[in-house]
Design a protein around this motif. Structure first.
Motif, PDB file in Angstrom:
ATOM      1  N   ARG A  59       0.829  -1.199   0.000  1.00  0.00           N
ATOM      2  CA  ARG A  59       0.000   0.000   0.000  1.00  0.00           C
ATOM      3  C   ARG A  59       0.870   1.258   0.000  1.00  0.00           C
ATOM      4  O   ARG A  59       0.558   2.240  -0.684  1.00  0.00           O
ATOM      5  N   TYR A  61      -1.693   6.892   6.472  1.00  0.00           N
ATOM      6  CA  TYR A  61      -2.048   5.481   6.286  1.00  0.00           C
ATOM      7  C   TYR A  61      -1.454   4.624   7.400  1.00  0.00           C
ATOM      8  O   TYR A  61      -2.156   3.801   8.011  1.00  0.00           O
ATOM      9  N   SER A 105      -3.153   4.872  10.660  1.00  0.00           N
ATOM     10  CA  SER A 105      -4.499   4.284  10.657  1.00  0.00           C
ATOM     11  C   SER A 105      -4.486   2.773  10.886  1.00  0.00           C
ATOM     12  O   SER A 105      -5.486   2.205  11.325  1.00  0.00           O
TER      13      SER A 105
END
Length: 237
Positions: A135, A213, A216
Motif C-alpha cells: 500500500r 495510512y 491508521s
C-alpha cells in the motif's frame, strides 16, 4: 539512519562463514555510515576498518563504536579509500555500493584486497509484497508513476561477473521481520533521498499521505516490516 533496521543476522553469517575470515583477518567496511554492518561483524569477533566520507555519519558511527576497540575509522570514499595495498581479506559494502562509481570502486577494492580475497555487497529491502508495504508503494506510484529505486534493487550478479575481477559470484537472500515504531518508520521516509529526489516539491505531501495510512493501521504505535537482506559475495580471481 541511526534508527534504521539492522541486516538479517543470517546474511552476516553467510558472508563471514563463506569468505573464510578468522579473528586475525583484516576487514574493510566501505561506506560504513553509522556502523550498522561494522557492529554486526565486530560482535562476531572481527576487526574492522570503517571507511566513511560523510562527516556527520562518521561522527555518529564513531560515537556508537567508541567502546568497541576492534572498529577503527578513516575518512575515504569507495573510489579512494585511503587504505593500504593488499591488506584486507574481506571488503564489505553495506547499502553503499550503489552510490559509488561501481567500476572505480571495484578497482579500488582490488587494490586494497589480498590475493583471492572477498568482496561483499548487501542491501536491506522492504518486502513490497507485504500488504502494508504494498500500500505504501501504491501511494508513491500514484504520485510518481515513473518512481524507481535504481541500482540498489538490481541484481548485481551480471555486473560483478562481467567486471573481470572475480572467480565466483554467489548471491544470497535472507529474511527478517522488524517491529518498528511508527515515528521511526516515518523518520526513515523523511530522510529517504531517493524519494525526495524524484518527488521534488511533492515530497512532503507524499510522506504525509504515507504517515496517515500507517497511523491508521498501526497496532500500539508499531508496525511489522518484513525485510530481505540481499547479498552478493564474490571471490577475487
Amino acid at each position: 539512519y541511526l534508527k534504521r533496521p539492522e541486516y538479517a543476522e543470517a546474511a552476516i553469517d553467510f558472508i563471514l562463514e563463506n569468505s573464510g575470515v578468522t579473528p586475525e583477518s583484516n576487514i574493510a567496511d566501505i561506506g560504513a555510515g553509522v556502523a550498522h554492518l561494522s557492529i554486526m561483524m565486530e560482535r562476531r569477533g572481527h576487526v574492522i576498518t570503517a571507511v566513511e566520507p560523510n562527516d556527520n555519519m562518521r561522527s555518529h558511527g564513531m560515537k556508537r563504536t567508541e567502546a568497541l576497540p576492534n572498529i577503527s575509522w578513516i575518512e575515504g570514499t569507495g573510489e579512494n579509500t585511503g587504505l593500504a595495498d593488499d591488506t584486507y581479506h574481506l571488503v564489505t559494502y553495506g547499502s553503499s555500493f550503489n552510490v559509488m562509481d561501481r567500476t572505480k570502486a571495484l578497482a579500488e577494492m582490488r587494490r586494497i584486497t589480498r590475493p583471492h580475497g572477498y568482496f561483499a555487497a548487501l542491501w536491506k529491502h522492504r518486502d513490497l509484497n507485504d500488504p502494508i508495504q504494498k500500500r505504501v508503494e501504491e501511494i508513491i506510484q500514484s504520485n510518481i508513476s515513473s518512481y524507481e529505486y535504481g541500482v540498489r534493487r538490481e541484481d548485481q550478479t551480471e555486473f560483478l561477473e562481467k567486471s573481470g575481477h572475480f572467480a565466483t559470484v554467489t548471491p544470497n537472500v535472507s529474511t527478517v521481520t522488524h517491529h518498528v515504531e511508527v515515528k521511526d518508520y516515518m523518520k526513515a521516509w523523511r530522510s529517504h533521498a531517493t524519494l525526495a529526489r524524484q518527488a521534488g516539491d511533492r515530497f512532503e505531501s507524499i510522506v504525509d499521505e504515507i504517515e496517515k495510512y500507517i497511523e491508521s493501521i498501526a497496532d500500539q504505535n508499531t508496525i511489522p516490516i518484513p525485510y530481505f537482506t540481499k547479498t552478493w559475495l564474490a571471490k577475487l580471481n
